[in-house]
Design a protein around this motif. Structure first.
Motif, mmCIF file in Angstrom:
data_model
loop_
_atom_site.group_PDB
_atom_site.id
_atom_site.type_symbol
_atom_site.label_atom_id
_atom_site.label_comp_id
_atom_site.label_asym_id
_atom_site.label_seq_id
_atom_site.Cartn_x
_atom_site.Cartn_y
_atom_site.Cartn_z
ATOM 1 N N ILE A 24 -25.605 -7.605 -2.512
ATOM 2 C CA ILE A 24 -25.152 -8.665 -3.122
ATOM 3 C C ILE A 24 -24.274 -8.218 -4.284
ATOM 4 C CG2 ILE A 24 -27.019 -8.814 -4.810
ATOM 5 C CD1 ILE A 24 -25.024 -11.802 -2.934
ATOM 6 N N ASN A 25 -24.511 -6.976 -4.731
ATOM 7 C CA ASN A 25 -23.616 -6.556 -5.870
ATOM 8 C C ASN A 25 -22.006 -6.548 -5.424
ATOM 9 O OD1 ASN A 25 -26.329 -4.767 -5.679
ATOM 10 N ND2 ASN A 25 -25.716 -5.132 -7.939
ATOM 11 N N VAL A 26 -21.936 -6.263 -3.905
ATOM 12 C CA VAL A 26 -20.550 -6.160 -3.617
ATOM 13 C C VAL A 26 -20.238 -7.678 -2.790
ATOM 14 C CG1 VAL A 26 -18.907 -5.196 -2.061
ATOM 15 C CG2 VAL A 26 -20.741 -3.819 -2.867
ATOM 16 N N TYR A 27 -20.188 -8.814 -3.536
ATOM 17 C CA TYR A 27 -20.539 -10.404 -3.211
ATOM 18 C C TYR A 27 -19.692 -10.629 -1.945
ATOM 19 C CZ TYR A 27 -20.687 -15.276 -3.520
ATOM 20 O OH TYR A 27 -21.000 -16.551 -2.918
ATOM 21 N N HIS A 28 -18.578 -10.413 -1.937
ATOM 22 C CA HIS A 28 -17.848 -11.005 -0.651
ATOM 23 C C HIS A 28 -18.074 -10.287 0.495
ATOM 24 C CE1 HIS A 28 -15.449 -13.659 -3.415
ATOM 25 N NE2 HIS A 28 -15.152 -12.455 -4.479
ATOM 26 N N GLU A 68 -31.861 -11.111 -2.791
ATOM 27 C CA GLU A 68 -32.136 -10.708 -4.091
ATOM 28 C C GLU A 68 -33.051 -9.408 -4.218
ATOM 29 O OE1 GLU A 68 -34.579 -12.908 -7.652
ATOM 30 O OE2 GLU A 68 -34.367 -13.957 -5.613
ATOM 31 N N LEU A 69 -33.861 -9.282 -2.894
ATOM 32 C CA LEU A 69 -34.470 -7.800 -2.417
ATOM 33 C C LEU A 69 -33.409 -6.737 -2.830
ATOM 34 C CD1 LEU A 69 -37.109 -8.677 -0.138
ATOM 35 C CD2 LEU A 69 -37.515 -8.073 -2.196
ATOM 36 N N GLY A 70 -32.156 -6.880 -2.087
ATOM 37 C CA GLY A 70 -31.394 -5.727 -2.103
ATOM 38 C C GLY A 70 -30.393 -5.436 -3.206
ATOM 39 N N MET A 105 -26.437 -17.032 -2.097
ATOM 40 C CA MET A 105 -27.435 -16.033 -2.115
ATOM 41 C C MET A 105 -27.430 -15.425 -3.489
ATOM 42 S SD MET A 105 -28.580 -15.601 0.840
ATOM 43 C CE MET A 105 -28.714 -17.654 0.912
ATOM 44 N N LEU A 106 -26.492 -15.799 -4.635
ATOM 45 C CA LEU A 106 -26.573 -15.314 -6.044
ATOM 46 C C LEU A 106 -27.608 -16.156 -6.448
ATOM 47 C CD1 LEU A 106 -22.994 -14.301 -7.266
ATOM 48 C CD2 LEU A 106 -25.179 -12.838 -6.847
ATOM 49 N N TRP A 128 -36.742 -24.106 -1.795
ATOM 50 C CA TRP A 128 -35.012 -23.802 -1.963
ATOM 51 C C TRP A 128 -34.758 -23.553 -0.570
ATOM 52 C CZ3 TRP A 128 -31.738 -19.342 -3.423
ATOM 53 C CH2 TRP A 128 -30.562 -19.686 -3.710
ATOM 54 N N TRP A 129 -33.994 -24.514 0.164
ATOM 55 C CA TRP A 129 -33.684 -24.394 1.642
ATOM 56 C C TRP A 129 -32.783 -23.155 2.132
ATOM 57 C CZ3 TRP A 129 -36.519 -26.566 4.969
ATOM 58 C CH2 TRP A 129 -37.353 -27.674 4.653
ATOM 59 N N PRO A 130 -31.864 -22.752 1.252
ATOM 60 C CA PRO A 130 -31.187 -21.534 1.751
ATOM 61 C C PRO A 130 -32.184 -20.473 1.984
ATOM 62 C CG PRO A 130 -30.030 -22.685 -0.063
ATOM 63 C CD PRO A 130 -31.444 -23.362 0.119
ATOM 64 N N ALA A 131 -33.139 -20.249 0.757
ATOM 65 C CA ALA A 131 -33.842 -19.058 1.005
ATOM 66 C C ALA A 131 -35.002 -19.288 2.393
ATOM 67 C CB ALA A 131 -35.115 -18.988 -0.041
ATOM 68 N N ILE A 132 -35.581 -20.508 2.398
ATOM 69 C CA ILE A 132 -36.519 -20.839 3.632
ATOM 70 C C ILE A 132 -35.850 -20.624 4.783
ATOM 71 C CG2 ILE A 132 -37.808 -22.610 4.697
ATOM 72 C CD1 ILE A 132 -38.182 -23.787 1.834
ATOM 73 N N THR A 133 -34.749 -21.250 5.125
ATOM 74 C CA THR A 133 -34.030 -21.123 6.315
ATOM 75 C C THR A 133 -33.558 -19.577 6.602
ATOM 76 O OG1 THR A 133 -31.806 -21.924 5.418
ATOM 77 C CG2 THR A 133 -33.385 -23.579 6.604
ATOM 78 N N GLN A 134 -33.091 -19.044 5.582
ATOM 79 C CA GLN A 134 -32.733 -17.548 5.814
ATOM 80 C C GLN A 134 -33.849 -16.860 6.468
ATOM 81 O OE1 GLN A 134 -32.213 -14.839 2.486
ATOM 82 N NE2 GLN A 134 -30.265 -13.913 3.388
#
Length: 211
Positions: free
Chosen positions: A97-101, A35-37, A172-173, A182-188
């Protein structure tokens, strides 16, 4: 060390400058690095992405140069996997993230190669057990492996942490309705922080050995 400093500098500046549409700041518990990028969502995304890209390339170069300082055959796979993990981190900045894949692939392999490099580091320590290694290097390695492993492995346990128990790197979206914790954010963030700490300690130890 300059590469890791550049990544941390870009990250720190981005966190302090981040502002949501409602005026609230960045929250490590439910906001992601992606999200920052994100261009279009955050006007200073180039600060983070530039730090990740150029800082990551610096560490990749350091890993390539460190291979020739080897005192054990296990240094080769260790530094190759460590270099690949930072190459993936640089790719996260090159492909936001704009280039998602491409971004999702970069995140996935950053954590995969990060775990592999930590495993090879453990093997290297066992193969050179007569060589003194600071305790904080070992502790940081264990913490980094647990945090990065949790990012990859937690969805396997089908705990309902993501919709359909999908892999964290697919989340990540950021959903505006995401929970406060939110666990995806915390563990990342836990994986990234402990891995960068361990990498800095290891690189500093290499520098000391070279002198």
């Amino acid at each position: 060390m300059l590469g890791i400093f550049g990544q941390l500098l870009g990250l720190t500046l981005s966190v302090f400058m981040f502002e949501q549409f409602d005026g609230s700041g960045f929250n490590f518990l439910n906001h992601t690095l992606s999200e920052l990028g994100s261009y279009g969502r955050f006007q200073y995304a180039v600060v983070l992405n530039g730090g990740l890209f150029f800082g990551g390339l610096c560490v990749v170069l350091s890993c390539l140069l460190s291979v020739q300082l080897g005192d054990s055959p296990w240094r080769l796979p260790f530094f190759i996997s460590l270099g690949l993990s930072f190459l993936a981190l640089a790719a996260m900045g090159l492909f936001p993230i704009n280039v998602y894949h491409l971004h999702i692939v970069a995140i996935k392999y950053f954590f995969v190669f990060g775990c592999v490099s930590l495993l090879f580091y453990g093997v290297y320590l066992l193969a050179t057990n007569n060589k003194p290694v600071p305790l904080y290097n070992k502790i940081s390695a264990v913490l980094a492996f647990l945090a990065m492993g949790a990012f990859l492995a937690l969805p396997w346990f089908e705990l309902g942490l993501t919709e359909g128990n999908s892999a964290f790197y697919n989340e990540m979206l950021v959903d505006p309705l995401r929970p406060e914790i939110w666990w995806p954010a915390i563990t990342q963030w836990a994986g990234l922080a402990t891995f960068l700490l361990w990498s800095a300690l290891v690189i500093n130890s290499i520098k000391a050995d070279a002198h």
